[in-house]
Design a protein around this motif. Structure first.
Motif, short mmCIF file in Angstrom:
data_model
loop_
_atom_site.label_atom_id
_atom_site.label_comp_id
_atom_site.label_asym_id
_atom_site.label_seq_id
_atom_site.Cartn_x
_atom_site.Cartn_y
_atom_site.Cartn_z
N PHE A 1 -10.63 12.35 -6.44
CA PHE A 1 -10.19 11.08 -7.03
C PHE A 1 -11.31 10.06 -6.98
O PHE A 1 -12.00 9.93 -5.96
CB PHE A 1 -8.97 10.53 -6.29
N GLN A 2 -11.47 9.32 -8.08
CA GLN A 2 -12.39 8.19 -8.13
C GLN A 2 -11.70 7.07 -8.90
O GLN A 2 -11.25 7.27 -10.03
CB GLN A 2 -13.70 8.58 -8.81
N GLY A 3 -11.60 5.90 -8.28
CA GLY A 3 -10.93 4.79 -8.95
C GLY A 3 -10.29 3.86 -7.94
O GLY A 3 -10.78 3.72 -6.81
N SER A 4 -9.18 3.23 -8.33
CA SER A 4 -8.51 2.28 -7.45
C SER A 4 -7.04 2.65 -7.27
O SER A 4 -6.40 3.16 -8.19
CB SER A 4 -8.61 0.86 -8.03
N VAL A 5 -6.56 2.41 -6.04
CA VAL A 5 -5.15 2.63 -5.71
C VAL A 5 -4.64 1.37 -5.04
O VAL A 5 -5.23 0.89 -4.06
CB VAL A 5 -4.98 3.84 -4.77
N ASP A 6 -3.52 0.86 -5.53
CA ASP A 6 -2.97 -0.40 -5.02
C ASP A 6 -1.48 -0.20 -4.79
O ASP A 6 -0.76 0.24 -5.68
CB ASP A 6 -3.21 -1.54 -6.01
N GLY A 7 -1.01 -0.51 -3.57
CA GLY A 7 0.40 -0.30 -3.27
C GLY A 7 0.89 -1.15 -2.14
O GLY A 7 0.20 -2.06 -1.67
N ALA A 8 2.11 -0.81 -1.67
CA ALA A 8 2.77 -1.65 -0.70
C ALA A 8 2.83 -1.05 0.70
O ALA A 8 2.61 -1.73 1.68
CB ALA A 8 4.20 -1.94 -1.17
N MET A 9 3.13 0.27 0.80
CA MET A 9 3.40 0.82 2.12
C MET A 9 2.52 2.02 2.46
O MET A 9 1.68 1.94 3.34
CB MET A 9 4.88 1.20 2.25
N PHE A 10 2.69 3.15 1.78
CA PHE A 10 1.90 4.34 2.03
C PHE A 10 0.92 4.50 0.87
O PHE A 10 1.32 4.82 -0.25
CB PHE A 10 2.80 5.57 2.15
N ILE A 11 -0.38 4.28 1.15
CA ILE A 11 -1.37 4.19 0.08
C ILE A 11 -2.55 5.10 0.44
O ILE A 11 -3.14 4.94 1.51
CB ILE A 11 -1.87 2.74 -0.09
N GLY A 12 -2.91 6.03 -0.45
CA GLY A 12 -3.99 6.94 -0.13
C GLY A 12 -4.81 7.34 -1.34
O GLY A 12 -4.31 7.37 -2.47
N GLY A 13 -6.08 7.66 -1.10
CA GLY A 13 -6.95 8.07 -2.19
C GLY A 13 -6.51 9.37 -2.84
O GLY A 13 -6.69 9.57 -4.04
N ILE A 14 -5.92 10.29 -2.07
CA ILE A 14 -5.39 11.53 -2.62
C ILE A 14 -3.87 11.48 -2.68
O ILE A 14 -3.26 11.76 -3.71
CB ILE A 14 -5.85 12.75 -1.79
N VAL A 15 -3.22 11.13 -1.57
CA VAL A 15 -1.75 11.12 -1.51
C VAL A 15 -1.30 9.96 -0.62
O VAL A 15 -1.92 9.67 0.40
CB VAL A 15 -1.23 12.48 -0.98
N GLY A 16 -0.21 9.32 -1.02
CA GLY A 16 0.30 8.21 -0.23
C GLY A 16 0.88 8.65 1.09
O GLY A 16 0.57 8.09 2.15
N ASN A 17 1.71 9.70 1.06
CA ASN A 17 2.38 10.19 2.26
C ASN A 17 2.58 11.69 2.10
O ASN A 17 3.08 12.14 1.07
CB ASN A 17 3.73 9.48 2.42
#
Length: 690
Positions: free
Chosen positions: A471-487
């Motif tokens: 992954f290359q880019g931006s990830v924006d969230g509230a609770m579980f946030i990850g470059g590959i997977v949130g949770n």
């Protein structure tokens, strides 16, 4: 050691019979016990081959018609009505040795290439001729050319070719067309591949079985590179006559096709080749979308939308193969599969590109796929259906989820990721799994609420696998946030984020964030992953270069960048589980992990920070620093030792987690020659890899 000496002659450039000679010496009859045996193999000069009158094509054909053995090639040997034994060569060249174990006595049968599922009955060998053949410029491919022989301990034996060859070259004018695949099929539906029978004692020609489950009327050569103009490529085919000719299909890098109908009879003779030279395909165009009972072949963007509509309309297990690269332009996409009706088929991207994917939705599961899995077990059968998404490249996708679940309901969450919002479901067969493999995401923007990841929002399946993805880019969230997977509940293997930003959304400051370069929260295994030049910037509670919160296992990971949070660590913000053979070059409050919440000293081995004067652990609980700091800050030479000693399931992924791919490379710090860096191939030359 007992020796079987194999004498092989080189291939002449002409349409003549091709065989192999084998001289067997010093093989005494034994009592049937397994013993070590070796085949000594050499090639002879072409002029000698002409005198012999019989020549061979076995492993690799080189320029000028010379044959070379290849390393790690295998022969199979039958000495009775049972399974074959394998003989492997460790070295390539004109001279090599095949070694193995067998109860050699009396007559025996040799066949190439080795196939563990091959059988023999009354001198008839059943093996496989594949429909997907590897394109080797100027040659047939290693393991493609079927040949067999019957021998005795005191005889010279000759391995007879069971097939013939159709060799094809494309014109120099095709250089810019970037052809990536060539497909051959007969006009009368002739069987070209599948399970084949070879009657060794009566000529040994391969014949495709009508009863074969993998029989095919098409044979293709496909490469991720391109077909080189002016080079011959050899299709291995069963001997036959195409009475009404053949159809040759050329496919370019974008999936466009050009078909050529050859309306004349063509004969494929055993041990000989026929040639089609200087093909010059023109008028490349999209093929017609095609569908079978179980699979949809998408050749254009409208076809991809039709497949999605069929899945969301009730065909939840309809497989798909992406046959071309598409640009969505201004069109928006409705995610495939929902929490109530997830996608449970297989999607093969064939290395194609999907550009400018746009998803802007109020749905709870958002991505190219909304939800996938769980795997379903077939009634009355031991096997399970496969749920797998693989081999897709997403360029410039924008994924936006506007769903915000009820904070008072634990099962009311949102999920967002480029490939899929959700894998499996919470509390539904948590040990079932799905697979996402070889998916590459470039220049992405992903935003959402609770579970937001560059590849997947959340994985609930205990046997889920996210592998070989980046992954290359931006990830924006509230609770579980990850470059590959949130949770994640399953395994993340050989995945990488780079030049990425992981941020805590200003719209959700009331959520307590867990953020990481690979995962927000890890409840499974994260193995051999890297986050390079990844900034994890949140006002949340826990953040790490690899994970925010670790409740599982982290092994063989590397992070580089900056991590900001209340509790920030170069590898993890907090950890309840083991972290081994990992290091970081991250600016954070702690070099490795901010807070350790396990009392097992052995849970931390060979972990490092390369940031000067940064403590590996920064938790205010003094006992953790006293207990663990000495064990974390081990000698750098222990990194590979610990990695190689750790036992885990790498799911059979090639070159994953075997230690061999850990190399020592130059870095900016003084410990460069002591630190392993996971090699990572950047998808674009525009990305700075230093």
């Amino acid at each position: 050691m007992k020796n079987l000496n194999l004498l092989s002659a080189a291939l002449l450039i002409s349409a003549v019979a091709c065989t192999e000679e084998n001289i067997v010496e010093d093989v005494s009859v034994n009592d049937g016990k397994m013993c070590q045996v070796a085949f000594d193999a050499t090639t002879v000069d072409m002029e000698d081959a002409g005198e012999i009158g019989e020549i061979q094509t076995r492993t690799m054909l080189r320029e000028g018609g010379e044959i070379y053995w290849t390393a790690n090639d295998m022969l199979g040997v039958f000495t009775n009505e049972g399974k074959p034994e394998s003989f492997i060569t460790k070295n390539g060249g004109k001279v090599t040795r095949f070694e193995g174990y067998n109860n050699v006595q009396g007559d025996y049968y040799v066949f190439y290439p080795y196939n563990e599922n091959a059988t023999i009955s009354n001198g008839v060998i059943t093996t496989e001729l594949p429909a997907q053949q590897y394109p080797e410029p100027g040659s047939f491919y290693t393991g493609g050319n079927l040949s067999t022989a019957r021998g005795n301990k005191d005889e010279i034996i000759i391995l007879h070719n069971a097939c013939g060859w159709l060799r094809i070259s494309v014109s120099e004018a095709c250089e810019e067309k970037e052809i990536t695949e060539i497909i051959i099929e007969g006009k009368n539906g002739e069987l070209l591949a599948g399970d084949v029978e070879i009657d060794v004692d009566n000529g040994g020609a391969a014949k495709v079985l009508e009863s074969s489950e993998n029989k095919s009327t098409r044979v293709s050569m496909k490469t991720e590179d391109h077909i080189y103009p002016g080079k011959y490529y050899y299709f291995v085919l069963p001997p036959m006559t195409f009475e009404d000719g053949i159809i040759v299909t050329f496919v370019n890098k974008d999936g466009l096709i050009s078909k050529q109908d050859l309306n004349f009879p063509m004969v494929i003779e055993q041990g000989k080749w026929s040639s089609l030279s200087n093909g010059n395909p023109t008028d490349f165009k999209y093929a017609e979308n095609d569908s079978t009972e179980s699979c949809y072949y998408a050749y254009n963007l409208d076809g991809l939308y039709e497949w999605a509509s069929r899945v969301n309309g009730g065909d939840y297990d309809l497989d798909c193969q992406l046959m071309a690269s598409f640009d969505f332009g201004e069109r928006t996409w409705i995610p495939v599969g929902t929490k109530e009706h997830p996608y449970v088929g297989t999607f093969e991207g064939n290395g194609r590109e999907l550009r400018n994917l746009k998803v802007d939705s109020d749905l709870d599961c958002v991505g190219f796929f909304g939800a996938i899995g769980p795997v379903n077990r077939n009634e009355g059968k031991d096997e399970v259906d496969e749920v797998k998404i693989s081999n897709i490249k997403f360029i410039n996708p924008v994924i936006m989820s506007r769903y915000r679940g009820d904070v008072n309901k634990t099962d009311d969450d949102g999920y967002a990721g480029v490939v899929a919002g959700m894998m499996n479901q919470e509390l539904i067969d948590n040990y079932s799994g799905a697979v996402i493999d070889k998916c590459e995401v470039i220049e992405a923007s992903v935003s959402g609420c609770e579970n937001v990841g560059g590849i997947v929002g959340r994985s609930y399946g205990g046997t889920d696998i996210i592998s070989r993805s980046s992954f290359q880019g931006s990830v924006d969230g509230a609770m579980f946030i990850g470059g590959i997977v949130g949770n994640v509940e399953g395994d993340v293997v050989d995945c990488h984020s780079y030049s990425a930003s992981i941020t805590h959304s200003n719209n959700f400051r009331d959520y307590e964030a867990r953020s990481g370069g690979i995962a927000g929260t890890n409840n499974g295994d994260i193995l051999v992953c890297s986050a390079n030049k990844v900034n994890v910037m949140t006002d949340g509670r826990y953040a790490g270069g690899i994970v925010g919160a670790n409740n599982g296992v982290i092994v063989g990971c590397v992070s580089c960048g900056e991590v900001k949070a209340d509790f920030s660590g170069g590898i993890a913000g907090e950890s309840f589980g083991p972290i081994k053979a990992s290091y970081s070059n991250c600016n954070a409050k702690a070099g490795v992990v901010y807070r350790i919440k396990t009392q097992l000293i052995g849970d931390f081995e060979a972990c490092y920070t390369t940031v000067e004067k940064l403590q590996p652990v920064a938790s205010p609980e003094g006992k953790y620093n006293l207990w663990y700091a000495p064990y974390i800050q081990l000698k750098k030479k222990d990194l590979n030792k610990v990695l190689n000693a750790y036992k885990c399931d790498s799911h059979g992924l090639e070159n994953s987690f075997n230690g061999a791919h850990w190399k020592f490379e130059q870095s900016i710090d003084e410990y460069a020659d002591k630190l392993p860096v996971r090699p990572f191939k950047y998808p674009s030359e525009s990305v700075d890899s230093n």
